[in-house]
Write a protein that holds these residues in place. Sequence first.
Motif, PDB file in Angstrom:
ATOM      1  N   PRO B 119       7.698   5.280  11.925  1.00  0.00           N
ATOM      2  CA  PRO B 119       8.474   5.863  11.070  1.00  0.00           C
ATOM      3  C   PRO B 119       7.704   6.042   9.820  1.00  0.00           C
ATOM      4  CG  PRO B 119       9.513   4.266  12.232  1.00  0.00           C
ATOM      5  CD  PRO B 119       8.212   4.165  12.698  1.00  0.00           C
ATOM      6  N   VAL B 120       8.280   7.227   8.830  1.00  0.00           N
ATOM      7  CA  VAL B 120       7.179   7.300   7.732  1.00  0.00           C
ATOM      8  C   VAL B 120       7.778   6.320   6.610  1.00  0.00           C
ATOM      9  CG1 VAL B 120       6.711   9.529   8.041  1.00  0.00           C
ATOM     10  CG2 VAL B 120       8.934   9.022   6.890  1.00  0.00           C
ATOM     11  N   SER B 121       8.788   5.763   6.727  1.00  0.00           N
ATOM     12  CA  SER B 121       9.253   4.683   5.677  1.00  0.00           C
ATOM     13  C   SER B 121       8.496   3.580   5.586  1.00  0.00           C
ATOM     14  CB  SER B 121      10.705   4.169   6.047  1.00  0.00           C
ATOM     15  OG  SER B 121      10.842   3.676   7.231  1.00  0.00           O
ATOM     16  N   THR B 122       7.593   3.209   6.953  1.00  0.00           N
ATOM     17  CA  THR B 122       6.833   1.755   7.085  1.00  0.00           C
ATOM     18  C   THR B 122       5.530   2.217   6.074  1.00  0.00           C
ATOM     19  OG1 THR B 122       5.705   2.849   8.977  1.00  0.00           O
ATOM     20  CG2 THR B 122       7.485   1.516   9.537  1.00  0.00           C
ATOM     21  N   ALA B 123       5.208   3.491   5.761  1.00  0.00           N
ATOM     22  CA  ALA B 123       4.115   3.480   4.867  1.00  0.00           C
ATOM     23  C   ALA B 123       4.383   3.071   3.339  1.00  0.00           C
ATOM     24  CB  ALA B 123       3.878   5.063   4.668  1.00  0.00           C
ATOM     25  N   LEU B 124       5.822   2.566   3.220  1.00  0.00           N
ATOM     26  CA  LEU B 124       6.078   1.891   1.857  1.00  0.00           C
ATOM     27  C   LEU B 124       6.085   0.268   2.189  1.00  0.00           C
ATOM     28  CD1 LEU B 124       8.733   4.310   0.755  1.00  0.00           C
ATOM     29  CD2 LEU B 124       6.309   4.159  -0.115  1.00  0.00           C
ATOM     30  N   GLY B 125       6.111  -0.042   3.500  1.00  0.00           N
ATOM     31  CA  GLY B 125       6.373  -1.354   3.738  1.00  0.00           C
ATOM     32  C   GLY B 125       5.178  -2.090   4.575  1.00  0.00           C
ATOM     33  N   VAL B 126       5.533  -2.318   5.759  1.00  0.00           N
ATOM     34  CA  VAL B 126       4.643  -3.259   6.689  1.00  0.00           C
ATOM     35  C   VAL B 126       3.078  -2.449   6.776  1.00  0.00           C
ATOM     36  CG1 VAL B 126       5.380  -1.955   8.945  1.00  0.00           C
ATOM     37  CG2 VAL B 126       4.312  -4.303   8.784  1.00  0.00           C
ATOM     38  N   PRO B 130       3.016  -3.306   0.656  1.00  0.00           N
ATOM     39  CA  PRO B 130       3.434  -4.724   0.824  1.00  0.00           C
ATOM     40  C   PRO B 130       2.655  -5.226   2.037  1.00  0.00           C
ATOM     41  CG  PRO B 130       5.330  -3.277   0.404  1.00  0.00           C
ATOM     42  CD  PRO B 130       4.233  -2.417   0.608  1.00  0.00           C
ATOM     43  N   GLY B 131       2.426  -4.637   2.962  1.00  0.00           N
ATOM     44  CA  GLY B 131       1.552  -5.217   4.123  1.00  0.00           C
ATOM     45  C   GLY B 131       0.479  -5.478   3.906  1.00  0.00           C
ATOM     46  N   PHE B 132      -0.250  -4.669   3.102  1.00  0.00           N
ATOM     47  CA  PHE B 132      -1.437  -4.746   2.569  1.00  0.00           C
ATOM     48  C   PHE B 132      -1.691  -6.081   1.483  1.00  0.00           C
ATOM     49  CE2 PHE B 132      -5.329  -3.411  -0.198  1.00  0.00           C
ATOM     50  CZ  PHE B 132      -6.267  -3.988   0.893  1.00  0.00           C
ATOM     51  N   VAL B 159       6.747  -8.422   1.863  1.00  0.00           N
ATOM     52  CA  VAL B 159       5.174  -9.487   1.677  1.00  0.00           C
ATOM     53  C   VAL B 159       5.300 -10.671   2.844  1.00  0.00           C
ATOM     54  CG1 VAL B 159       3.666 -10.323   0.399  1.00  0.00           C
ATOM     55  CG2 VAL B 159       4.655  -8.417  -0.426  1.00  0.00           C
ATOM     56  N   GLY B 160       6.405 -11.398   2.528  1.00  0.00           N
ATOM     57  CA  GLY B 160       6.410 -12.572   3.057  1.00  0.00           C
ATOM     58  C   GLY B 160       6.435 -12.604   4.650  1.00  0.00           C
ATOM     59  N   SER B 161       7.039 -11.496   5.297  1.00  0.00           N
ATOM     60  CA  SER B 161       7.261 -11.663   6.855  1.00  0.00           C
ATOM     61  C   SER B 161       6.061 -11.386   7.208  1.00  0.00           C
ATOM     62  CB  SER B 161       8.392 -10.473   6.956  1.00  0.00           C
ATOM     63  OG  SER B 161       8.020  -9.385   6.686  1.00  0.00           O
ATOM     64  N   ALA B 162       5.165 -10.497   6.783  1.00  0.00           N
ATOM     65  CA  ALA B 162       3.914  -9.915   7.179  1.00  0.00           C
ATOM     66  C   ALA B 162       2.967 -11.296   6.964  1.00  0.00           C
ATOM     67  CB  ALA B 162       3.284  -8.635   6.415  1.00  0.00           C
ATOM     68  N   VAL B 163       3.107 -11.858   5.932  1.00  0.00           N
ATOM     69  CA  VAL B 163       2.195 -13.200   5.876  1.00  0.00           C
ATOM     70  C   VAL B 163       2.457 -14.114   6.787  1.00  0.00           C
ATOM     71  CG1 VAL B 163       1.924 -15.246   4.403  1.00  0.00           C
ATOM     72  CG2 VAL B 163       2.087 -12.846   3.163  1.00  0.00           C
ATOM     73  N   PHE B 291      -7.449  -3.151   7.328  1.00  0.00           N
ATOM     74  CA  PHE B 291      -5.832  -3.403   7.450  1.00  0.00           C
ATOM     75  C   PHE B 291      -5.107  -2.295   8.069  1.00  0.00           C
ATOM     76  CE2 PHE B 291      -1.900  -1.785   5.385  1.00  0.00           C
ATOM     77  CZ  PHE B 291      -1.136  -2.995   5.810  1.00  0.00           C
ATOM     78  N   GLU B 292      -5.334  -1.261   7.997  1.00  0.00           N
ATOM     79  CA  GLU B 292      -4.441  -0.041   8.798  1.00  0.00           C
ATOM     80  C   GLU B 292      -4.807  -0.195  10.154  1.00  0.00           C
ATOM     81  OE1 GLU B 292      -5.278   3.615   6.264  1.00  0.00           O
ATOM     82  OE2 GLU B 292      -4.169   2.790   4.767  1.00  0.00           O
ATOM     83  N   ARG B 293      -6.047  -0.253  10.306  1.00  0.00           N
ATOM     84  CA  ARG B 293      -6.220  -0.408  11.765  1.00  0.00           C
ATOM     85  C   ARG B 293      -5.663  -1.481  12.599  1.00  0.00           C
ATOM     86  NH1 ARG B 293     -11.448   0.068  10.577  1.00  0.00           N
ATOM     87  NH2 ARG B 293     -11.666  -2.266  11.178  1.00  0.00           N
ATOM     88  N   GLU B 294      -5.857  -2.711  11.889  1.00  0.00           N
ATOM     89  CA  GLU B 294      -5.384  -4.094  12.593  1.00  0.00           C
ATOM     90  C   GLU B 294      -3.680  -4.084  12.567  1.00  0.00           C
ATOM     91  OE1 GLU B 294      -7.718  -7.496  12.779  1.00  0.00           O
ATOM     92  OE2 GLU B 294      -7.934  -7.144  10.673  1.00  0.00           O
TER      93      GLU B 294
END
Lengths: 339, 339
Positions: B119-126, B130-132, B159-163, B291-294
Amino acid sequence: MSEHNQRILLASRPDGKPAPEHFKFDSVPVGEPADGQVLLKVLFLSLDPYMRGRMNAGKSYAKPIEVGDVMEGGTVARVVRSRHPDFAEGDVVLSYSGWQSYAVADGATVRKIDASAAPVSTALGVLGMPGFTAYAGLLTIGQPQRGETVVVAAASGAVGSAVGQIAKIKGARAVGIAGGADKCAFLRDELGFDAVVDHRAPDFAAQLEAACPQGIDVYFENVGGHVWDAVFPLLNDFARVPVCGLIAQYNDTAPRPGPDRLPGVMREILSRSLLIRGFIQREFVDQRPAFEREMAAWIACGQVRYREDIVDGLEAAPQAFIGLLEGRNFGKLIVRVGE
Amino acid sequence: MSEHNQRILLASRPDGKPAPEHFKFDSVPVGEPADGQVLLKVLFLSLDPYMRGRMNAGKSYAKPIEVGDVMEGGTVARVVRSRHPDFAEGDVVLSYSGWQSYAVADGATVRKIDASAAPVSTALGVLGMPGFTAYAGLLTIGQPQRGETVVVAAASGAVGSAVGQIAKIKGARAVGIAGGADKCAFLRDELGFDAVVDHRAPDFAAQLEAACPQGIDVYFENVGGHVWDAVFPLLNDFARVPVCGLIAQYNDTAPRPGPDRLPGVMREILSRSLLIRGFIQREFVDQRPAFEREMAAWIACGQVRYREDIVDGLEAAPQAFIGLLEGRNFGKLIVRVGE
């Protein structure tokens, strides 16, 4: 053996500044080495700020000295009897035998010093723990780059003087902070620091700012207190702060009054991407051989100089140590215990 | 073009918590792209805590938003007119076009998104900033080792959920701190955190200690305030603290009352050899491709999950942002600006 072992014990834990009554002298028969041990006659005792922490109860990076125990410290000593195959009578060794004139030590805990390479007292200073502390903390944590500004506090001390000179070797600009005109002149004229600031000057903070026109990239922290207060606003983005000591606050007995500066410092750590890192040298023990090789070469070619402040007689150790915490020494403080 | 560009401007600088009166709505004609530019219709606007800092005057890692300017922010947008050879009408792009419904942007400042991958919205999140931030800060500064304990504050946030989930992937134990039973249950049951503690609980500090029987090796700091106070005593020797945010104190208007906790914190940094390091993700930009790959792979195989909190309409942005600073969002907060 008819000689007695003169010792200085921790008599009680200081609450604030140490005073003579916190130390106790005694005299006991010299010990006998068992198999695998050596009997040492101490030549030089190192006095270092970290010892103040060991006088307190409570958790730190090393366990405290117990009341009634011999004060701890690094020493240079001569082997006077050996029951260890690696050591012979007359060998000069580095040991951690504390504030006493004789000691029995396991052979595994002492290390021979090449007495022909440099004065043996340097094994307690520029070629020993303080020099290695400077080397490992500055290069591994501080990572000074050519053209950057490195500021070091307690700059005329055993650690600080090495920090500034190694920073110069790495192509950085070295700015020293010291107390008093004599120390400042020594750093500028003898050690070649690029700038020196006296932290006792009433306009110290303004002088430090003038001495760092490009800001501060590495601050090697030995002091804390009002020196930190002057340094902190000058730290550049991505500055590195190896925290090696906090001598200005070792004698604190109570929390300082507010306001609480912690939130503001954390905010600046975030907004300027600062690195603050406490350390002790033994974490970097694998760098020790490289240090010994490089430092010996720097001394040989005059790129690193050092100054020792030698006081005579074990009985002078408590007053000398009290003076160290007040900045009264000038150079690496060492007690000459035996001839 | 008959459509108007709806915008939200910074009306005045908040002194403390932002309120609706600090934002101003207006409407202007949609701009015309010049050569090398594109006209964008915004689909999604990201709301992030760092924006609070940009509303202040004064030095931080980015220059402040000026009063009267459009509020800044990352967006996902559709190209509606292109005068740049790399973009065609209909392309979906990541841009930094702020709180408005249309924007003219230089082609060099936007980047195409593969709308088929996620979903394109994930480009703003995970899959975005924030994900990076989580990835770079945790792996480069925190360096979690297998079996270590990683604690993250604001753990249900973007951020925290990805951490926490990356920490698990690296073999560490992930302990999350969040506010409220819903968020805690989500972290434990949906994201697989090993332990979760509610910072609103009256015995929060005791619960955190119980959740970290081996102490804390990495603390990913997003919050500050009373969460820091509970974490700090539990940090192990050689613990690492990436400082990513301090949301609990962004609205502070005055220094906190004493005692001054800074000397005590510095003493512990020294005695426990702690690392404290502020950062922002763009310093690690060379890790972005990895990051984007992993992260894409981790999402694909279910090792990283994410939650979005999507509010509808640009006009809802100020209230949603005010709520974000109070922890009222649940997951990555995004405004759906256009269809």
